[in-house]
Design an enzyme around this catalytic site. Structure first.
Site, PDB file in Angstrom:
ATOM      1  N   TYR A   1       0.807  -1.217   0.000  1.00 25.99           N
ATOM      2  CA  TYR A   1       0.000   0.000   0.000  1.00 25.99           C
ATOM      3  C   TYR A   1       0.843   1.270   0.000  1.00 25.99           C
ATOM      4  O   TYR A   1       0.300   2.370  -0.047  1.00 25.99           O
ATOM      5  CB  TYR A   1      -0.923   0.004   1.216  1.00 25.99           C
ATOM      6  CG  TYR A   1      -1.877  -1.165   1.245  1.00 25.99           C
ATOM      7  CD1 TYR A   1      -2.916  -1.267   0.329  1.00 25.99           C
ATOM      8  CD2 TYR A   1      -1.739  -2.173   2.188  1.00 25.99           C
ATOM      9  CE1 TYR A   1      -3.791  -2.342   0.353  1.00 25.99           C
ATOM     10  CE2 TYR A   1      -2.608  -3.256   2.226  1.00 25.99           C
ATOM     11  CZ  TYR A   1      -3.634  -3.336   1.301  1.00 25.99           C
ATOM     12  OH  TYR A   1      -4.493  -4.402   1.323  1.00 25.99           O
TER      13      TYR A   1
ATOM     14  N   HIS B   1      -4.714   6.097  -0.870  1.00 20.06           N
ATOM     15  CA  HIS B   1      -5.364   5.912   0.425  1.00 20.06           C
ATOM     16  C   HIS B   1      -4.389   6.024   1.592  1.00 20.06           C
ATOM     17  O   HIS B   1      -4.815   6.017   2.749  1.00 20.06           O
ATOM     18  CB  HIS B   1      -6.047   4.538   0.448  1.00 20.06           C
ATOM     19  CG  HIS B   1      -7.293   4.496   1.291  1.00 20.06           C
ATOM     20  ND1 HIS B   1      -8.119   5.590   1.487  1.00 20.06           N
ATOM     21  CD2 HIS B   1      -7.866   3.479   1.992  1.00 20.06           C
ATOM     22  CE1 HIS B   1      -9.133   5.251   2.260  1.00 20.06           C
ATOM     23  NE2 HIS B   1      -9.006   3.989   2.594  1.00 20.06           N
TER      24      HIS B   1
ATOM     25  N   ASN C   1     -14.529   5.854   5.305  1.00 16.41           N
ATOM     26  CA  ASN C   1     -14.774   4.760   6.241  1.00 16.41           C
ATOM     27  C   ASN C   1     -13.888   4.823   7.477  1.00 16.41           C
ATOM     28  O   ASN C   1     -14.325   4.507   8.586  1.00 16.41           O
ATOM     29  CB  ASN C   1     -14.594   3.414   5.541  1.00 16.41           C
ATOM     30  CG  ASN C   1     -15.714   3.110   4.568  1.00 16.41           C
ATOM     31  OD1 ASN C   1     -16.818   3.621   4.712  1.00 16.41           O
ATOM     32  ND2 ASN C   1     -15.437   2.289   3.573  1.00 16.41           N
TER      33      ASN C   1
END
Length: 271
Positions: free
Chosen positions: A61, A66, A187
């Site tokens: 990631y 994100h 979220n």
């Protein structure tokens, strides 16, 4: 080398001149004394800040849209000389200071379920959160994510918890510093607010990543790396974000914050 912290120790004072890495166990609370006394001869004490960057742990990631919250924490860590070398509440943390003000940097490393033994006592603490005054402290929810346990452990007020995360409703590389806000369908932010019993009166630094082009899947977009141009914009934003964080930690929300948000809003507009 990483160090694990599992339990409280007696309250200690931390001066910027000390070698903090000699203290392997984290204190129940920590404070900084100024290097010079105030006019009345009393050394000043400063309320600490908890700065949490949202993102996904793991090399796969790294550099994705994100994870810009993680990148902001890494940038602060590098420039301010705060080593992220301790694991606590399933977060990678580092303790240091900006100027004379103590800061705690945190990057979540996993999802967690937090439990405590005395739930009745904790419930009474929770009733005080949303009606907290300037001098009141924030206490954790029994099922809180890492934000709650860290804030409670280090006695950080709700108003001094800065959440840093990616924001699709802002153009890539555009920043926004807010005193409080909703979750904006993020979220991670939604989870934090939910675990704080709906309380959202804590500061945010939003880092714009733009919206997915066309009909591109949102998840695929969030987990995609930046283009070369986007990467340049984000790198510049990280330095601008650091300047904003410094001002916030040292001076709070002021006219400079308003000017910062205005400059960010129109940074790509040609006159």
């Amino acid at each position: 080398m990483l160090y694990a912290v599992s339990g409280p120790t007696p309250c200690i004072s931390y001066r910027r001149s000390l070698n903090f890495h000699q203290r392997r166990l984290a204190p129940t609370r920590f404070r900084v004394s100024s290097s010079l006394p105030e006019p009345n001869g009393v050394k000043a004490e400063y309320t600490p800040w908890l700065i949490v960057g949202l993102g996904n742990p793991g090399i796969k990631y790294h550099g994705t849209r994100h994870n810009v919250g993680f990148e902001m924490i890494d940038h602060i860590s590098q420039v301010e000389g705060v080593q992220l070398n301790t694991i606590q509440s399933k977060a990678l943390i580092g303790i240091g200071s900006i100027g004379e003000v103590p800061i705690l940097l945190a990057k979540p490393q996993a999802y967690m379920n937090f439990s405590v033994g005395n739930r009745s006592e904790l419930k009474s603490f929770m009733l005080r959160i949303c009606n907290s005054t300037r001098n009141s402290l924030f206490y954790l929810n029994p099922c809180s994510t890492l934000v709650g346990p860290l804030a409670a452990y280090y006695q950080v007020p709700l108003r001094h918890i800065l959440l840093v995360y990616d924001e699709m409703n802002l153009p890539n590389g555009v920043l926004k510093l807010q005193r409080k806000a909703g979750h904006g369908y993020h979220n991670g932010v939604k989870s934090v607010i939910g675990h704080l019993d709906g309380c959202r009166e804590f500061p945010r630094l939003c880092i714009g990543i733009g919206n997915p082009p066309g009909s591109m899947d949102m998840k695929a977009y969030l987990l995609q790396k930046f283009s070369l141009l986007e990467r340049e914009q984000v790198d510049a934003a990280l330095q601008q974000g650091l300047d904003a964080v410094r001002n916030l930690v040292l001076h709070g929300f002021n006219n400079s914050t308003t000017r910062f948000n205005l400059e960010q809003k129109y940074k790509y507009h040609k006159v």
